[in-house]
Design an enzyme around this catalytic site. Sequence first.
Site, PDB file in Angstrom:
ATOM      1  N   GLU A   4      -0.848  -9.336   0.809  1.00 45.56           N
ATOM      2  CA  GLU A   4      -1.907  -8.321   0.753  1.00 45.56           C
ATOM      3  C   GLU A   4      -1.475  -7.001   1.394  1.00 45.56           C
ATOM      4  OE1 GLU A   4      -6.631  -7.662   1.908  1.00 45.56           O
ATOM      5  OE2 GLU A   4      -5.738  -9.671   1.998  1.00 45.56           O
ATOM      6  N   SER A  17       7.899   3.607   3.083  1.00 49.69           N
ATOM      7  CA  SER A  17       9.085   2.849   2.706  1.00 49.69           C
ATOM      8  C   SER A  17       9.018   2.441   1.237  1.00 49.69           C
ATOM      9  CB  SER A  17       9.217   1.610   3.597  1.00 49.69           C
ATOM     10  OG  SER A  17      10.269   0.777   3.166  1.00 49.69           O
ATOM     11  N   ARG A  40       5.903 -14.431   8.711  1.00 43.02           N
ATOM     12  CA  ARG A  40       6.067 -12.991   8.905  1.00 43.02           C
ATOM     13  C   ARG A  40       5.435 -12.517  10.217  1.00 43.02           C
ATOM     14  NH1 ARG A  40       7.187  -9.706   4.537  1.00 43.02           N
ATOM     15  NH2 ARG A  40       7.661 -10.800   2.598  1.00 43.02           N
TER      16      ARG A  40
END
Length: 266
Positions: A64, A39, A102
């Site tokens: 990271e 992506s 996330r």
Amino acid sequence: MSNSVAPQIRVVPVDLIRPGSTQARRHFDAASLQELARSIGESGVVQPIVLRTRVWGYELLAGERRWRAAQLAGLHDIPAVLRDDLSEDEAFVLGLIENLQRESLSPIETAAGLKRLGETFELTHDQIGERIGKSREYVSNYLRLLNLEERVAALVNEGHILLGHAKVLAALPARDQLRFADEIVRHKLTVRQLERRVSQHRHPVPVFSPGKPGDWERLERQLSDLVGCPVAISHEKSGRGELRVSFHSLDELDGVLERLGYTANS
């Protein structure tokens, strides 16, 4: 957190960046990284990572996974926000909150991060929850995972055992954790099936006949082991008596109730 220095966005060479010691995340799925790398190769890095300046280059505070994927995609530079205004503790909190938002941490990494957050700032479970925007129950459930035997924790991190299973196993002695973890993997048990097997495994306390004072003390020790908190028994010759369970926090009470098979919906 301090806002004395406004964050700066830079384009930074990826080879000048190193993961920070405050990073809560330690495991990265290879297939997921490759997917993100593809992506990024097509669209670039949409959201900057977060760094702070060091003599040797830049320390990574958050992002990271994006940094690793950018390297796999062959990028030489990556957009980054510089946060040189943060202390060590503030840098840790920033990285932990981003990862929690996330949902990129494994259950064990989440538990370890929450534990460190609580110890660093001397926070209760309620206060940890307020700091990260989660409930006290969320915090308590994850912190219980730190009671898992090392091999069981590894199975959780690798995704072989789900969080719901892990919460049940965390209330068991190490030897029982290993036994039931093996059954979960071999028989693909649901959480409900696991709860039933654990309930069947737990033996009721044997019928007790009053005897010597040492017998009462032994029963108190056995009950204390069973519920995970101190138990005291007082009794009269007539047979009347009192069974008292002591706990020092609501979290310990939660643990006692779990061991007794009680749930909030009971």
